[in-house]
Write an enzyme that holds these catalytic residues in place. Structure first.
Site, PDB file in Angstrom:
ATOM      1  N   ASP A   1      31.718  47.807  32.133  1.00  0.00           N
ATOM      2  CA  ASP A   1      33.069  47.322  31.887  1.00  0.00           C
ATOM      3  C   ASP A   1      33.882  48.455  31.281  1.00  0.00           C
ATOM      4  O   ASP A   1      33.923  48.634  30.061  1.00  0.00           O
ATOM      5  CB  ASP A   1      32.995  46.112  30.943  1.00  0.00           C
ATOM      6  CG  ASP A   1      34.361  45.491  30.682  1.00  0.00           C
ATOM      7  OD1 ASP A   1      35.370  46.022  31.167  1.00  0.00           O
ATOM      8  OD2 ASP A   1      34.403  44.464  29.978  1.00  0.00           O
TER       9      ASP A   1
ATOM     10  N   ASP B   1      33.902  37.442  37.233  1.00  0.00           N
ATOM     11  CA  ASP B   1      34.324  38.635  36.489  1.00  0.00           C
ATOM     12  C   ASP B   1      33.287  38.942  35.406  1.00  0.00           C
ATOM     13  O   ASP B   1      32.357  38.159  35.170  1.00  0.00           O
ATOM     14  CB  ASP B   1      35.694  38.360  35.867  1.00  0.00           C
ATOM     15  CG  ASP B   1      36.403  39.618  35.406  1.00  0.00           C
ATOM     16  OD1 ASP B   1      35.879  40.734  35.621  1.00  0.00           O
ATOM     17  OD2 ASP B   1      37.500  39.488  34.823  1.00  0.00           O
TER      18      ASP B   1
ATOM     19  N   ARG C   1      33.863  41.532  40.349  1.00  0.00           N
ATOM     20  CA  ARG C   1      34.119  42.880  39.820  1.00  0.00           C
ATOM     21  C   ARG C   1      32.878  43.749  39.971  1.00  0.00           C
ATOM     22  O   ARG C   1      32.944  44.858  40.493  1.00  0.00           O
ATOM     23  CB  ARG C   1      34.568  42.816  38.367  1.00  0.00           C
ATOM     24  CG  ARG C   1      35.112  44.153  37.872  1.00  0.00           C
ATOM     25  CD  ARG C   1      35.775  44.024  36.522  1.00  0.00           C
ATOM     26  NE  ARG C   1      34.817  43.801  35.439  1.00  0.00           N
ATOM     27  CZ  ARG C   1      35.162  43.719  34.160  1.00  0.00           C
ATOM     28  NH1 ARG C   1      36.451  43.813  33.814  1.00  0.00           N
ATOM     29  NH2 ARG C   1      34.251  43.530  33.224  1.00  0.00           N
TER      30      ARG C   1
ATOM     31  N   ASP D   1      40.150  47.025  36.009  1.00  0.00           N
ATOM     32  CA  ASP D   1      41.239  46.976  35.035  1.00  0.00           C
ATOM     33  C   ASP D   1      42.008  48.288  35.016  1.00  0.00           C
ATOM     34  O   ASP D   1      41.827  49.139  34.131  1.00  0.00           O
ATOM     35  CB  ASP D   1      40.683  46.652  33.652  1.00  0.00           C
ATOM     36  CG  ASP D   1      40.036  45.273  33.608  1.00  0.00           C
ATOM     37  OD1 ASP D   1      40.311  44.461  34.518  1.00  0.00           O
ATOM     38  OD2 ASP D   1      39.253  45.012  32.691  1.00  0.00           O
TER      39      ASP D   1
ATOM     40  N   HIS E   1      48.429  41.127  39.631  1.00  0.00           N
ATOM     41  CA  HIS E   1      47.675  40.689  38.450  1.00  0.00           C
ATOM     42  C   HIS E   1      48.108  41.519  37.257  1.00  0.00           C
ATOM     43  O   HIS E   1      48.468  42.696  37.402  1.00  0.00           O
ATOM     44  CB  HIS E   1      46.170  40.860  38.697  1.00  0.00           C
ATOM     45  CG  HIS E   1      45.304  40.320  37.604  1.00  0.00           C
ATOM     46  ND1 HIS E   1      45.608  39.186  36.892  1.00  0.00           N
ATOM     47  CD2 HIS E   1      44.127  40.769  37.095  1.00  0.00           C
ATOM     48  CE1 HIS E   1      44.648  38.947  36.002  1.00  0.00           C
ATOM     49  NE2 HIS E   1      43.749  39.900  36.094  1.00  0.00           N
TER      50      HIS E   1
END
Length: 910
Positions: free
Chosen positions: A246, A509, A569, A585, A643
């Site tokens: 992440d 996610d 993701r 992101d 988004h």
């Protein structure tokens, strides 16, 4: 989602101003030097003697494969078993594992493979030093050197790839922990990173192999990295890293790991392309060397001498060194010879994306988070007010009851079925988020079920692992466990997921998995999964395992009738069979807009065509120019979703000025007009593996100038796209490939017949898109509020003729959301323009009918003036048609042929 939002708010708000959250903190993530196994493997010397030799009398060839024992000369009585398979369609597979009964089983991520590969028979000849294998009618030859162990692969007597030519093969066998750790194994039995300890109770287990791609000049693939499309030398930097993490607000143009790991590499040269698939789910690093050098190919005789002597001929050629922390050596070589052949061969192994429901190819609107049902209603209603089509509304974590998945906030989303039906009344859908972390709450049914039925991942001591994520204290479902898979599948039934129906779809996610207080923001490697595997063994496949269960859940809830749509993701090889992927992101910066193109191209050639980026940027606030240009780019990427982060300003398309709204409306409507093309291309991908978007060298493999271009791409073989990805630009240089090609500007149909760079004006309303001469593109010009409302609308055919006056194209039609097409209920049409005639041929039209008809034909680039045309139907009738010719751009328009689209017919120009 943004990890620091949680950590800084919950744990240490006082540090908010001193830490800073505008870019990734590199110190949270390892370098190769800090990853002990990478450091060990990378320190191996190319000039050293190989420690691995074949045991001569162990070599056996049966009907399916060659098998042999490999001795590790550094350890007495340590042996490996090597197996080499010849596979269908010019593909080879090599597996090397510990022989006998090792102390621990080594994980093999077979979940990435769509099925057991099909064998191809081989013949063998050998002498004291070399084994020669032949397959595919002797066009493919494999030479295996016995001492030391090395391989050479030839196609038509040309050396394509060499294996272990640099003596970098490594296989660390499991062994008891010694009382005294030798110097060369310090860090192998225990490792620290920041405040985290990796206990490494099983000791060193790394595997590695080097590959020399003799026939290639450029290397591509290895997604996911925020880097250029073409791979670069790593001698002065870290290797490319595969470790799903992440990493929000990620940096660009480096080799850091991101959310996905697809260990597929493609080599491309003047004569052929080759693929390499390293099937390993553990943390992996890949060194790249020798790229972008043109070299002469080594002859068969010379390379056999080099193979025996251990010399690589001292020629600088592309090389890749794969290093994994655990698992086995398991790799596939796909021998092309063209790029499209390699992707076909790879898709036979890992599968293709099933044809997605058409709504998923339209525009999606998302935000973290829409506040409540009224907010959802207002947003989707305003799309109608401003005449902007939209197909899908999305809900992030705040829609749940206190971050408990498969639930709804009882106040803000008190009547989800009504909310969904309000959307579906306009042909729209809803997507909700379902992450793998489970809130540790005794009032939460899922947590209680997981505890009572032993469904969670364990820590190194055998207790349920507990980490921190959005809900706070969380545990993680062990998707390797068949019992967990079965349970998770059942969660998606309408009875269990109360408030859902068949028009609700799923977003997986945070499934790397993200653990806010874990090492590198993920799960500790010494956690234990089903089968007694450590997390280090399976890490990169964890997200895929969740998605597989989600997909099966959506299949079963509709009794196999409806096609699922899932966005994930985390991804691995094979993810394309279950879900779309986005680039994570990103930031509202021009550089992040620009990088979305090579990131999606890398995924596309690695099997995952259904890719997009958060339009507008997830973090921060785009200005109007960036906002417009991002929508223009997103229109031409397969997954198209706006988004944004919870702390950003609201940015629905009508919240800027009138010009911005108008231009965004225009580009989204363009996306809807092109849905027939997108849909046809995805069907072709499912059948052939051909990437939906593709780099220029896929269509022009022998044109050297296209090999380093990654700001342009093709949609299928028909559209050339070069989005504007820099601010304040008045013109850009676009490369037009092909010496005998003509390209037509999509806006004004003006032809470009130059092979090379051309400067093109790009005012804010201009998206540089060009139709390739020789192609026929189906579109729909009646754009409505959602794709399902356009189902029976008429088609227009855009016929761009080539320099020979010909063109070809196709159209695929089905019910757009069920699996009945797999039972033959579809329409497949092929079109050809030749000798001033446009011919429609029904390849498959007998099991499905359609109300759509042919509304218009536009023939672009036709030099002659035709005053009329006639259409001849399959029944033998002839109808005169009116034509309109524009001499300024040489476009002939035929209006209202008014014939059902699913017919054989011919239009003759007169």
């Amino acid at each position: 989602m943004k990890v620091t939002d949680f950590i800084l708010t919950v744990f240490c708000p006082i540090l908010f101003f001193s830490i800073g959250v505008n870019s990734v903190d590199r110190h949270n993530f390892k370098t190769c030097e800090q990853s002990n196994f990478c450091k060990r493997c990378r320190s191996m010397n190319k000039s050293q003697n190989s420690m691995f030799h074949l045991v001569s009398d162990s070599i056996i060839l049966n009907d399916k494969y060659l098998e042999a024992i490999i001795a590790n000369t550094n350890y007495e009585n340590v042996f490996l078993r090597m197996r080499l398979d010849g596979l269908k369609d010019k593909t080879l597979r090599v597996r090397i594992n510990e022989n006998g009964n090792p102390m621990y089983n080594r994980f093999q991520p077979v979940h990435a493979l769509v099925s057991e590969p099909i064998f191809q028979s081989m013949t063998m000849a050998r002498n004291e030093t070399t084994i020669e294998l032949e397959l595919e009618q002797s066009t493919i030859k494999v030479f295996i050197n016995i001492i030391p162990f090395k391989l050479n692969v030839y196609v038509h007597d040309e050396l394509i790839i060499g294996i272990n030519h640099n003596n970098l093969m490594q296989f660390e066998h499991y062994r008891p922990k010694p009382e005294t750790i030798p110097d060369n194994e310090v860090g192998s039995w225990e490792e620290f990173f920041k405040e985290h300890q990796d206990s490494k109770p099983r000791g060193p287990s790394a595997v590695s192999m080097d590959f020399t791609l003799y026939s290639s000049t450029h290397l591509y693939g290895l997604p996911e990295h925020a880097d250029s499309f073409y791979l670069k030398e790593t001698s002065g930097s870290d290797p490319y890293r595969f470790y799903n993490l992440d990493v929000f607000e990620y940096e660009l143009y480096n080799t850091m790991a991101l959310y996905g790991a697809v260990p597929f590499l493609m080599g491309h040269g003047k004569k052929n392309s080759v693929g390499l698939f390293w099937l390993n789910a553990a943390e992996t690093w890949v060194d790249i060397a020798g790229v972008n050098n043109n070299v002469d190919h080594t002859s068969v005789v010379e390379s056999i001498v080099n193979l025996v002597s251990g010399s690589s001929g001292e020629k600088e050629v592309p090389q890749a060194h794969f290093m994994s922390e655990s698992g086995i050596i398991d790799f596939f070589i796909m021998l092309g010879p063209k790029p499209m052949d390699v992707t076909r061969q790879y898709s036979l192994l890992t599968g293709t994306a099933p044809l997605p429901p058409i709504f998923s190819l339209a525009y999606h609107q998302c935000r973290w988070n829409y506040n409540d049902q009224k907010d959802v209603h207002n947003v989707e209603t305003n799309f109608d007010v401003y005449d902007i089509p939209m197909d899908v509304m999305w809900l992030d974590i705040e829609h749940t009851d206190s971050k408990k998945y498969f639930t709804w906030d009882p106040i803000k989303f008190s009547n989800p079925i009504e909310m969904i039906r309000n959307l579906t009344n306009k042909g729209r859908k809803l997507v909700t988020i379902v992450d793998p972390h489970i809130k540790r709450d005794s009032n939460y049914f899922l947590h209680n079920d997981a505890l009572n039925n032993d469904l969670y991942v364990k820590n190194k001591d055998g207790n349920v692992y507990e980490g921190w994520c959005w809900p706070g204290s969380s545990s993680y479902l062990d998707f390797l466990n068949p019992k967990v898979q079965e349970y998770y599948v059942s969660r998606f039934s309408f009875n269990n997921y109360v408030g859902s129906n068949e028009d609700l779809y799923i977003w997986n996610d945070m499934n790397e998995p993200s653990v806010f207080n874990g090492p590198e923001v993920t799960m500790p490697k010494d956690c234990i999964h089903y089968g007694n595997y450590e997390h280090r063994d399976i890490h990169n496949i964890y997200g895929l395992m969740q998605v597989m269960s989600t997909y099966e859940g959506l299949i079963k809830r509709s009794k196999g009738n409806k096609r699922p749509f899932i966005l994930t993701r985390s991804h691995f090889a094979g993810t394309q069979r279950f879900a779309a992927v986005w680039t994570g992101d990103n930031i509202a910066e021009w550089s992040h807009l620009k990088i979305s193109i090579p990131m999606c191209l890398s995924l596309a050639i690695s099997g995952i065509s259904f890719c997009g980026a958060d339009v507008g940027g997830f973090f921060n606030n785009p200005d109007k120019e960036l906002f417009i240009r991002w929508y223009q780019t997103g229109t031409y990427l397969p997954f198209f979703r706006g988004h944004s982060h919870i702390d950003t300003k609201r940015r629905e398309p009508w919240l800027f000025d009138e010009q911005t709204t108008s231009l965004v409306r225009e580009t989204i409507r363009t996306r809807y007009s092109l849905l027939p093309l997108w849909y046809t291309l995805f069907r072709n991908h499912e059948l052939t593996g051909a990437p939906v978007i593709r780099p220029l060298f896929f269509e022009f493999p022998f044109e050297d100038n296209v090999n380093n271009i990654d700001n342009q791409f093709m949609i299928g073989n028909s559209l050339l796209v070069c989005p504007v990805t820099e601010p304040n630009v008045q013109e850009i240089s676009i490369y037009f490939p092909g010496k005998d090609e003509v390209w037509y500007d999509k806006d004004n149909f003006q032809p470009i017949k130059i092979n090379g760079f051309v400067k093109i004006p790009v005012p804010i309303n201009k998206i540089p898109v060009y139709q390739r001469g020789g192609t026929i593109i189906p579109i729909k010009q009646r754009v409505r509020r959602s794709s399902s409302l356009m189902k029976d609308d008429p088609y227009t055919l855009m016929v761009g003729i080539d320099l020979k006056g010909t063109a070809k194209g196709s159209l695929y039609i089905d019910d757009e959301d069920s699996f009945e097409y797999r039972d033959g209920k579809f329409i497949h049409l092929e079109y050809e323009f030749i000798n001033n005639q446009l011919i429609s041929k029904c390849i498959h039209c007998i099991t499905l009918t359609t109300n759509s008809w042919l509304e218009k034909v536009m023939i672009i680039g036709i030099p002659s003036v035709f005053s009329k045309a006639s259409i001849h139907s399959k029944e033998g009738s002839t109808t005169e048609l009116t034509v309109l010719y524009s001499a300024s751009n040489q476009v002939l328009t035929i209006r209202k042929p008014s014939i059902n689209i699913a017919q054989n017919w011919t239009i003759i120009l007169l």
